[in-house]
Scaffold this active site. Structure first.
Site, PDB file in Angstrom:
ATOM      1  N   ARG A 227      -3.707  43.756  54.319  1.00 23.98           N
ATOM      2  CA  ARG A 227      -3.626  44.763  53.271  1.00 23.98           C
ATOM      3  C   ARG A 227      -4.923  44.760  52.473  1.00 23.98           C
ATOM      4  NH1 ARG A 227      -0.161  46.705  55.856  1.00 23.98           N
ATOM      5  NH2 ARG A 227       2.031  46.950  55.323  1.00 23.98           N
ATOM      6  N   HIS A 275      -6.565  52.002  59.214  1.00 19.42           N
ATOM      7  CA  HIS A 275      -5.225  51.388  59.267  1.00 19.42           C
ATOM      8  C   HIS A 275      -4.542  51.670  60.619  1.00 19.42           C
ATOM      9  CE1 HIS A 275      -1.742  49.881  56.557  1.00 19.42           C
ATOM     10  NE2 HIS A 275      -1.480  49.601  57.827  1.00 19.42           N
TER      11      HIS A 275
HETATM   12  P1  NDP Z   1       5.191  37.373  58.782  1.00 16.70           P
HETATM   13  O1  NDP Z   1       6.091  37.545  57.648  1.00 16.70           O
HETATM   14  O2  NDP Z   1       5.763  37.152  60.141  1.00 16.70           O
HETATM   15  O3  NDP Z   1       4.175  36.153  58.500  1.00 16.70           O
HETATM   16  C1  NDP Z   1       3.599  35.941  57.251  1.00 16.70           C
HETATM   17  C2  NDP Z   1       2.807  34.645  57.259  1.00 16.70           C
HETATM   18  O4  NDP Z   1       2.079  34.550  56.031  1.00 16.70           O
HETATM   19  C3  NDP Z   1       3.683  33.401  57.359  1.00 16.70           C
HETATM   20  O5  NDP Z   1       3.095  32.454  58.210  1.00 16.70           O
HETATM   21  C4  NDP Z   1       3.704  32.880  55.919  1.00 16.70           C
HETATM   22  O6  NDP Z   1       3.834  31.466  55.807  1.00 16.70           O
HETATM   23  C5  NDP Z   1       2.325  33.281  55.451  1.00 16.70           C
HETATM   24  N1  NDP Z   1       2.298  33.367  53.982  1.00 16.70           N
HETATM   25  C6  NDP Z   1       2.975  34.224  53.179  1.00 16.70           C
HETATM   26  N2  NDP Z   1       2.716  33.964  51.883  1.00 16.70           N
HETATM   27  C7  NDP Z   1       1.869  32.918  51.870  1.00 16.70           C
HETATM   28  C8  NDP Z   1       1.247  32.182  50.845  1.00 16.70           C
HETATM   29  N3  NDP Z   1       1.447  32.461  49.540  1.00 16.70           N
HETATM   30  N4  NDP Z   1       0.437  31.151  51.187  1.00 16.70           N
HETATM   31  C9  NDP Z   1       0.244  30.839  52.490  1.00 16.70           C
HETATM   32  N5  NDP Z   1       0.803  31.505  53.520  1.00 16.70           N
HETATM   33  C10 NDP Z   1       1.607  32.537  53.216  1.00 16.70           C
HETATM   34  O7  NDP Z   1       4.228  38.659  58.805  1.00 16.70           O
HETATM   35  P2  NDP Z   1       3.511  39.340  60.061  1.00 16.70           P
HETATM   36  O8  NDP Z   1       2.706  38.327  60.742  1.00 16.70           O
HETATM   37  O9  NDP Z   1       4.475  40.105  60.873  1.00 16.70           O
HETATM   38  O10 NDP Z   1       2.585  40.435  59.320  1.00 16.70           O
HETATM   39  C11 NDP Z   1       1.618  40.078  58.358  1.00 16.70           C
HETATM   40  C12 NDP Z   1       1.099  41.316  57.646  1.00 16.70           C
HETATM   41  O11 NDP Z   1       0.257  42.094  58.506  1.00 16.70           O
HETATM   42  C13 NDP Z   1       2.157  42.336  57.202  1.00 16.70           C
HETATM   43  O12 NDP Z   1       2.817  41.912  56.039  1.00 16.70           O
HETATM   44  C14 NDP Z   1       1.316  43.578  56.980  1.00 16.70           C
HETATM   45  O13 NDP Z   1       0.823  43.591  55.657  1.00 16.70           O
HETATM   46  C15 NDP Z   1       0.139  43.402  57.948  1.00 16.70           C
HETATM   47  N6  NDP Z   1       0.180  44.397  59.026  1.00 16.70           N
HETATM   48  C16 NDP Z   1      -0.869  45.269  59.168  1.00 16.70           C
HETATM   49  C17 NDP Z   1      -0.873  46.199  60.190  1.00 16.70           C
HETATM   50  C18 NDP Z   1      -2.040  47.075  60.420  1.00 16.70           C
HETATM   51  O14 NDP Z   1      -1.954  47.987  61.248  1.00 16.70           O
HETATM   52  N7  NDP Z   1      -3.145  46.877  59.768  1.00 16.70           N
HETATM   53  C19 NDP Z   1       0.257  46.310  61.101  1.00 16.70           C
HETATM   54  C20 NDP Z   1       1.288  45.321  60.900  1.00 16.70           C
HETATM   55  C21 NDP Z   1       1.250  44.415  59.877  1.00 16.70           C
HETATM   56  P3  NDP Z   1       5.203  30.710  56.235  1.00 16.70           P
HETATM   57  O15 NDP Z   1       5.335  30.942  57.736  1.00 16.70           O
HETATM   58  O16 NDP Z   1       4.927  29.298  55.919  1.00 16.70           O
HETATM   59  O17 NDP Z   1       6.307  31.348  55.451  1.00 16.70           O
HETATM   60  C1  OXD Z   2       2.763  47.395  58.849  1.00 19.46           C
HETATM   61  C2  OXD Z   2       1.628  48.294  58.882  1.00 19.46           C
HETATM   62  O1  OXD Z   2       3.004  46.718  57.847  1.00 19.46           O
HETATM   63  O2  OXD Z   2       1.585  49.174  59.768  1.00 19.46           O
HETATM   64  O3  OXD Z   2       3.452  47.346  59.861  1.00 19.46           O
HETATM   65  O4  OXD Z   2       0.710  48.161  58.076  1.00 19.46           O
END
Ligand code: NDP
Ligand code: OXD
Length: 312
Positions: A227, A275
């Site tokens: 993001r 994006h």
């Molecule tokens: P998940 O919820 O599966 O994974 C999130 C990870 O972030 C986990 O490992 C979590 O740790 C870690 N995390 C969250 N908060 C913290 C923190 N405060 N400190 C350290 N680690 C933290 O998410 P996804 O992998 O599925 O997706 C991640 C992001 O990618 C989405 O939220 C979205 O914003 C972005 N995205 C962007 C897209 C694009 O086209 N650009 C498309 C899809 C997604 P833990 O495992 O220990 O809880």
């Molecule tokens: C998502 C994105 O969060 O597309 O899946 O950004």
């Protein structure tokens, strides 16, 4: 049981309508809040719903995000107290990993430099390191971060992930939490390429500011496909201009579409994409949307639930 699909464009509403009609012709679907009787909606499938809209659905039982992230509505002060699911789709996971691998290779093989040289034009070779000498670090080790980590490891990169809790992923170093020898600063110090795949939450907003980015080794690169609000733009630009960072591949921005006068557009060390790292793909994403619909109908728990307190 009626589904409301709420997205930001007519084209995507129509696409979702067609995909659901094909896969589940008996399911009642309304395309857009304006087309629905609020009282009939039990399951809302949303991307960037207007603030307060979900609160106007008196019989709502669950919310399905049309993205992996839920930051586009989780802070709605009137969010109804119903279960929420994030999107999970292997098609999307593969797309994100492709984006991360492509940009990692771009930096490791100096393709960013050759791209700039072509403008001059200049014929000059560089002694690019092999993958074994390019340390990649991924912020976030969830669905997307762990898949990217595994693929990059298979390609020969030394990979580490940073998350809230410790991870065990074959061949990948785990860092976690803010402090200590496995904490964020130690992690950043070993990243030649830093990839951000964190959810946007109160804890992660602005996490990539000057003090954190400065901890990266000189000449490191940033890939942000999570993001825009994870990055403090002025700090990133200052570190690119000073040469501390060699470049940035940015797919997400604080304001989208990225305004035409934003310095990222013309910066020679920034690669902008709109994006698209992992777009939601209705023909495959519909699997989870319909499975969670069936679960709601049967009163069962949603797959891929979101923890409202953690915010992801
Ligand atoms: P998940 O919820 O599966 O994974 C999130 C990870 O972030 C986990 O490992 C979590 O740790 C870690 N995390 C969250 N908060 C913290 C923190 N405060 N400190 C350290 N680690 C933290 O998410 P996804 O992998 O599925 O997706 C991640 C992001 O990618 C989405 O939220 C979205 O914003 C972005 N995205 C962007 C897209 C694009 O086209 N650009 C498309 C899809 C997604 P833990 O495992 O220990 O809880
Ligand atoms: C998502 C994105 O969060 O597309 O899946 O950004």
């Amino acid at each position: 049981m009626t589904i409301l699909i709420q997205t930001t464009t007519e084209a995507s509403l129509r696409r979702w309508g067609a995909v659901i009609a094909e896969r589940a012709p008996d399911v009642a679907v309304r395309l857009g809040f304006d087309q629905a009787d609020p009282a009939e909606i039990t399951y809302a499938v949303v991307w960037k719903p207007p603030l307060g809209m979900l609160a106007k659905l008196p019989n709502l039982k669950a919310i399905q995000s049309l993205g992996a992230g839920v930051d586009h509505f989780i802070d709605d002060p009137d969010l109804p107290d119903v279960p929420i699911a994030r999107l999970y789709d292997p098609w999307m996971t593969r797309a994100m990993t492709d984006y991360v691998v492509f940009n990692t290779l771009r930096f490791q093989r100096d393709m960013d430099v050759y791209w700039r040289q072509q403008d001059e034009p200049r014929w000059q070779e560089h002694l690019s390191p092999g993958p074994e000498d390019c340390r990649v670090g991924i912020l976030g080790a969830g669905v997307l971060g762990s898949d990217a980590a595994c693929r990059l490891t298979g390609l020969g990169y030394p990979v580490a992930v940073w998350s809230r809790t410790e991870k065990r992923i074959d061949g990948v170093e785990s860092f976690y939490g803010m402090v200590g020898e496995r904490g964020l600063d130690a992690f950043l110090a070993r990243c030649d390429v830093l990839v951000c795949l964190l959810p946007l939450t109160r804890e992660t907003e602005g996490i990539l500011d000057r003090s954190r980015l400065q901890r990266l080794p000189r000449g490191a690169a940033l890939i942000n496909s999570a993001r825009g609000h994870h990055v403090v733009d002025e700090d990133l630009l200052a570190l690119l201009d000073s040469g501390h960072l060699r470049g940035a591949a940015l797919d997400v921005f604080r304001t989208e579409p990225l305004p035409a006068d934003h310095p990222y557009w013309s910066h020679p060390r920034v690669f902008v994409t709109p994006h698209v790292a992992a777009r939601t793909n209705p023909p495959t994403a519909v699997e989870l949307v319909l499975e969670n619909y069936r679960r709601v109908s049967r009163g069962e728990d949603l797959l891929y639930p979101v923890d409202r307190v953690r915010g992801y």
